[in-house]
Scaffold this active site. Structure first.
Site, mmCIF file in Angstrom:
data_model
loop_
_atom_site.group_PDB
_atom_site.id
_atom_site.type_symbol
_atom_site.label_atom_id
_atom_site.label_comp_id
_atom_site.label_asym_id
_atom_site.label_seq_id
_atom_site.Cartn_x
_atom_site.Cartn_y
_atom_site.Cartn_z
ATOM 1 N N GLN A 242 -53.429 14.264 24.277
ATOM 2 C CA GLN A 242 -52.754 15.248 25.119
ATOM 3 C C GLN A 242 -53.558 15.489 26.390
ATOM 4 O O GLN A 242 -54.741 15.130 26.471
ATOM 5 C CB GLN A 242 -52.588 16.576 24.364
ATOM 6 C CG GLN A 242 -51.756 16.466 23.095
ATOM 7 C CD GLN A 242 -51.608 17.806 22.399
ATOM 8 O OE1 GLN A 242 -50.978 18.729 22.917
ATOM 9 N NE2 GLN A 242 -52.185 17.925 21.211
ATOM 10 N N HIS B 136 -46.333 2.841 15.265
ATOM 11 C CA HIS B 136 -46.486 4.130 14.596
ATOM 12 C C HIS B 136 -47.825 4.260 13.881
ATOM 13 O O HIS B 136 -48.344 5.371 13.709
ATOM 14 C CB HIS B 136 -45.351 4.324 13.586
ATOM 15 C CG HIS B 136 -45.394 5.648 12.881
ATOM 16 N ND1 HIS B 136 -45.120 6.839 13.518
ATOM 17 C CD2 HIS B 136 -45.703 5.966 11.585
ATOM 18 C CE1 HIS B 136 -45.251 7.841 12.651
ATOM 19 N NE2 HIS B 136 -45.591 7.338 11.475
ATOM 20 N N HIS C 157 -51.856 9.193 19.475
ATOM 21 C CA HIS C 157 -51.564 9.883 20.727
ATOM 22 C C HIS C 157 -52.660 10.868 21.065
ATOM 23 O O HIS C 157 -53.505 11.206 20.238
ATOM 24 C CB HIS C 157 -50.230 10.634 20.641
ATOM 25 C CG HIS C 157 -50.289 11.883 19.796
ATOM 26 N ND1 HIS C 157 -50.395 11.857 18.421
ATOM 27 C CD2 HIS C 157 -50.288 13.196 20.143
ATOM 28 C CE1 HIS C 157 -50.439 13.093 17.953
ATOM 29 N NE2 HIS C 157 -50.375 13.934 18.988
ATOM 30 N N HIS D 89 -48.554 9.434 14.665
ATOM 31 C CA HIS D 89 -48.495 8.390 15.682
ATOM 32 C C HIS D 89 -49.712 8.496 16.616
ATOM 33 O O HIS D 89 -50.065 9.597 17.042
ATOM 34 C CB HIS D 89 -47.202 8.556 16.487
ATOM 35 C CG HIS D 89 -46.844 7.382 17.334
ATOM 36 N ND1 HIS D 89 -45.768 6.571 17.069
ATOM 37 C CD2 HIS D 89 -47.418 6.875 18.453
ATOM 38 C CE1 HIS D 89 -45.691 5.616 17.987
ATOM 39 N NE2 HIS D 89 -46.691 5.790 18.838
ATOM 40 N N CYS E 206 -42.174 7.297 18.429
ATOM 41 C CA CYS E 206 -41.721 5.917 18.270
ATOM 42 C C CYS E 206 -40.552 5.659 19.232
ATOM 43 O O CYS E 206 -39.844 6.594 19.617
ATOM 44 C CB CYS E 206 -41.281 5.661 16.833
ATOM 45 S SG CYS E 206 -42.655 5.523 15.653
ATOM 46 N N ASN F 86 -56.929 14.634 19.263
ATOM 47 C CA ASN F 86 -57.252 15.081 17.914
ATOM 48 C C ASN F 86 -56.857 13.964 16.953
ATOM 49 O O ASN F 86 -55.726 13.502 16.991
ATOM 50 C CB ASN F 86 -56.478 16.350 17.545
ATOM 51 C CG ASN F 86 -56.758 17.488 18.495
ATOM 52 O OD1 ASN F 86 -57.872 17.656 18.972
ATOM 53 N ND2 ASN F 86 -55.748 18.283 18.792
ATOM 54 N N CYS G 49 -40.194 9.934 13.661
ATOM 55 C CA CYS G 49 -41.301 10.179 14.582
ATOM 56 C C CYS G 49 -40.797 10.333 16.015
ATOM 57 O O CYS G 49 -40.067 9.475 16.516
ATOM 58 C CB CYS G 49 -42.303 9.027 14.502
ATOM 59 S SG CYS G 49 -43.649 9.170 15.699
#
Length: 378
Positions: A191, A136, A189, A187, A77, A176, A74
């Site tokens: 944007q 994660h 997250h 993971h 991570c 998303n 990943c």
């Protein structure tokens, strides 16, 4: 205030650590990957669609971006000897960095001001990744309230910084969640996109807000008026707090759609006060908990933070709000954008907003977090 520490990755991209609390933690580690230096020449292009008035970004390098890697590879991570990731340090709280495979940027500048058929330009702008945690597994909805608040502070800081960059006209934080939406990294997250033009939906919403504002001689805003109407009607309300309210809009496009709106007009996340950010953290977690309580498996969604455009014309009429949408229309069915929606932009909702609001009220979660800030569920 959340502490922030800026550093640089091996290819020159910026990485910023945001730490829980006011005290900055040490982040001495450096990126040890043998990456080639990035250049403004890596920037793609934008092309103007004269039929719709839309700009389309062309970014061919995104074809090589990471796609659903195993956990031990990943890129979000913390780095290890076996996996040199985008984040060189050990466990971190929140990390924001320039996307290695951006849709826009890294060069900054102005989009063509008078485009027509055949007009193209440099794909100026900036795209950033916001990693919510070094863990994660999980999601934004599983973050503790303090970490959710740190993410909000990171959104605010980056909104302010990106809005001040040359040529930027719109700053858009979003998340998303779920492979059904098209997520390419598991993971937790989100944007942030900083556009050199007003994206189509932002332009439509800003235009409607400005026309309403002008007609009301600057006494009312469109989003504020809608919020007042929804709170008065009540049947689509999900939760009300001291500073924010959440409701399913009267003309919801999606099977699940919630708007989370501050009670006072504020242009963007950077303009929220400390108490407002505190309540936003708890109410947002509450909403995501409700969404996941509807069915036995996690609900995919898009969380879109609609902020005021950077320019002075639209900004006075614009009003920060979150639009949280999901294509999930039942436990085992998704709404796909087919002919009417995809080709004509004419949405058809298989349920009613009132029914969706009732289901979300019944799916109440994180009630203690809501109560701790003075919020009340409907």
């Amino acid at each position: 205030m959340t502490a922030a520490t800026s550093t640089t990755l091996a290819d020159g991209r910026e990485l910023i650590y945001f730490d829980d609390g006011a005290m900055a933690k040490p982040h001495p580690e450096r990126d040890r990957r043998p990456l080639l230096p990035r250049s403004d020449e890596d920037t793609g292009e934008i092309r103007f669609d004269a039929l719709t008035g839309d700009w389309v970004a062309v970014a061919t390098r995104r074809q090589t971006r990471t796609y659903l890697p195993p956990a031990n590879q990943c890129p979000l991570c913390p780095s290890t000897a076996e996996n040199l990731s985008e984040i060189p340090g050990p466990n971190y709280d929140v990390a924001v960095f320039e996307n290695r495979f951006p849709s826009l940027g890294p060069a900054l500048g102005m989009a063509p001001s008078t485009p027509g058929w055949g007009t193209s330009g440099t794909g100026f702008g900036r795209c950033e990744v916001v990693s919510f945690t070094s863990d994660h597994t999980g999601s934004f909805g599983s973050l503790p309230p303090q970490r959710a608040r740190t993410v909000i502070d990171a959104w605010a800081a980056r909104t302010e910084a990106l809005s001040a960059m040359p040529g930027i006209r719109q700053v858009f934080p979003f998340e998303n969640r779920g492979e059904e939406i098209g997520v390419t990294l598991h993971h937790p997250h989100g944007q942030i996109y900083a556009y050199p033009y007003l994206p189509p939906r932002a332009a439509v919403m800003a235009g409607a807000a400005r026309r309403f504002f002008d007609a009301a001689d600057g006494r009312l805003t469109l989003t504020g008026s809608i919020l007042g109407s929804e709170r008065s009607a009540g049947d689509r309300m999900i939760a009300e707090g001291r500073h924010f309210s959440a409701y399913v809009p009267f003309a919801a496009h999606w099977p699940l759609e919630v708007h989370l709106t501050p009670h006072r007009q504020v242009a963007d996340i950077a303009g929220l006060t400390g108490p407002e950010r505190d309540e936003l953290a708890s109410m947002y977690l509450d909403l995501l908990g409700r969404l996941d309580n509807l069915y036995a498996t996690p609900t995919p969604y898009i969380a879109a933070w609609h902020q005021a455009p950077v320019d002075d014309y639209f900004r006075p009429a614009s009003y920060l709000h979150l639009q949280l949408t999901s294509p999930r229309r039942s436990a085992d069915k998704l709404k796909f954008l087919a002919g009417s929606e995809a080709a004509m932009g004419a949405f058809i909702n298989d349920s009613t907003p009132e029914r969706a609001a009732s289901a979300l009220r019944d799916a109440g979660a994180h009630s203690k977090a809501s109560a701790s800030t003075g919020g009340r569920t409907q």
